[in-house]
Scaffold this motif. Structure first.
Motif, mmCIF file in Angstrom:
data_model
loop_
_atom_site.group_PDB
_atom_site.id
_atom_site.type_symbol
_atom_site.label_atom_id
_atom_site.label_comp_id
_atom_site.label_asym_id
_atom_site.label_seq_id
_atom_site.Cartn_x
_atom_site.Cartn_y
_atom_site.Cartn_z
ATOM 1 N N SER A 103 18.976 68.252 51.048
ATOM 2 C CA SER A 103 19.204 67.099 50.279
ATOM 3 C C SER A 103 18.774 67.356 48.706
ATOM 4 N N ASN A 202 15.019 65.238 56.860
ATOM 5 C CA ASN A 202 14.174 66.334 56.295
ATOM 6 C C ASN A 202 12.765 66.115 56.651
ATOM 7 N N ASP A 206 9.685 70.150 53.548
ATOM 8 C CA ASP A 206 10.978 70.755 52.884
ATOM 9 C C ASP A 206 11.112 70.825 51.459
ATOM 10 N N ARG A 209 14.267 68.669 49.731
ATOM 11 C CA ARG A 209 14.550 67.326 49.948
ATOM 12 C C ARG A 209 14.415 66.599 48.315
ATOM 13 N N GLU A 212 16.944 63.690 47.664
ATOM 14 C CA GLU A 212 17.471 62.958 48.886
ATOM 15 C C GLU A 212 17.712 61.476 48.713
ATOM 16 N N LEU A 224 17.997 57.782 55.822
ATOM 17 C CA LEU A 224 17.188 58.722 55.397
ATOM 18 C C LEU A 224 16.091 58.603 56.045
ATOM 19 N N VAL A 226 12.175 60.841 56.980
ATOM 20 C CA VAL A 226 11.544 62.075 56.472
ATOM 21 C C VAL A 226 10.378 62.184 57.717
ATOM 22 N N HIS A 232 11.088 73.079 56.466
ATOM 23 C CA HIS A 232 12.607 73.115 56.242
ATOM 24 C C HIS A 232 13.216 73.096 57.582
#
Length: 256
Positions: A103, A202, A206, A209, A212, A224, A226, A232
């Motif tokens: 992202s 993600n 990470d 991101r 994102e 999306l 998270v 990662h």
């Protein structure tokens, strides 16, 4: 980069148990394709081959991490353009894309700079390998010479062969090849062009991101997610959480 399709073992087990057919794909320069140089056309061909193995007219979802995620998004954009143009069988079969760990838009100077640094690293390592091969060749000749004098020529030849053979390990050249193909290629534009749902997944830790929300905004339909505490490599850092998200994404793709 520099891994293999084995990183998807937990996901393959999960989706097979859920009744889906699934394959883990090695991109050029990875896993079962170590002798191929990475390129987007070569990666697209590997995906085409996997899709064809499911038979005609079967909707397919792509799941990719990092380089695989960028590749999946680029493939989806190409697939959409081919479907609009009325291309045959493979075009228009995508049901959705789950892109993890990708992202941050690779387009721009930072990626080009990192590619150039990696290329310098490759050239330095290649020089070291050439020097090592030269030393190994001299050592092999010396050992073979001693073996011949002692009547052990066959053993000496075997030792000489194993000194320079060994298993192949994709090196930094894979990185420079990948960055060469990604530099100037926008993942945001790919999401915008792809006419399928796109789920972005993600790890909270990470470093890729950074954009994102910009990536999510480019999708005409998407989500999306998270995953807390994951880095990662979100699918191996938190496989159970990732698999739950994957199941939800596949259900969403099927409804679409």
């Amino acid at each position: 980069m520099r891994t293999s399709s084995a990183i998807w073992d937990r996901q393959l087990e999960h989706v097979h148990a859920a009744g889906y057919r699934a394959l883990a794909v090695d991109l050029p320069g990875h896993g079962s394709r170590p002798d191929e140089r990475f390129s987007l056309p070569g990666a697209f061909a590997a995906i085409d081959e996997a899709i064809e193995s499911f038979g005609p007219d079967v909707p397919v979802a792509l799941v990719g991490l990092s380089l695989g995620g960028y590749t999946a998004l680029a493939y989806a954009a190409r697939d959409a353009s081919r479907a609009i143009a009325g291309a045959p069988h493979r075009a228009g079969r995508l049901a959705g894309v789950l892109a993890a760990g990708c992202s941050s838009d690779p387009k721009g100077k930072p990626v080009a700079l990192f590619r150039d640094i990696a290329q310098v690293t490759v050239e330095g390592m290649d020089g070291a390998r050439r020097a090592a091969r030269g030393a190994s060749t001299r050592w092999r000749a010396a050992v073979a010479g001693r073996g011949a004098r002692s009547g052990g020529g066959d053993v000496a030849a075997l030792l000489g062969g194993t000194a320079v053979a060994g298993p192949f390990r994709p090196g930094w050249q894979v990185v420079t090849d990948a960055l060469t193909h990604l530099a100037g290629h926008s993942s945001v534009a790919d999401i915008r062009a792809a006419r399928v749902p796109v789920w972005l997944v993600n790890g909270s830790r990470d470093h890729l991101r950074l954009q994102e929300h910009r990536h999510l905004a480019a999708a005409y339909q998407g989500a999306l997610v998270v995953v807390p505490g994951a880095g990662h490599d979100v699918n191996t850092d938190a496989p159970e959480a990732f698999n739950r998200v994957l199941t939800r994404a596949l259900h969403d793709f099927a409804r679409s």
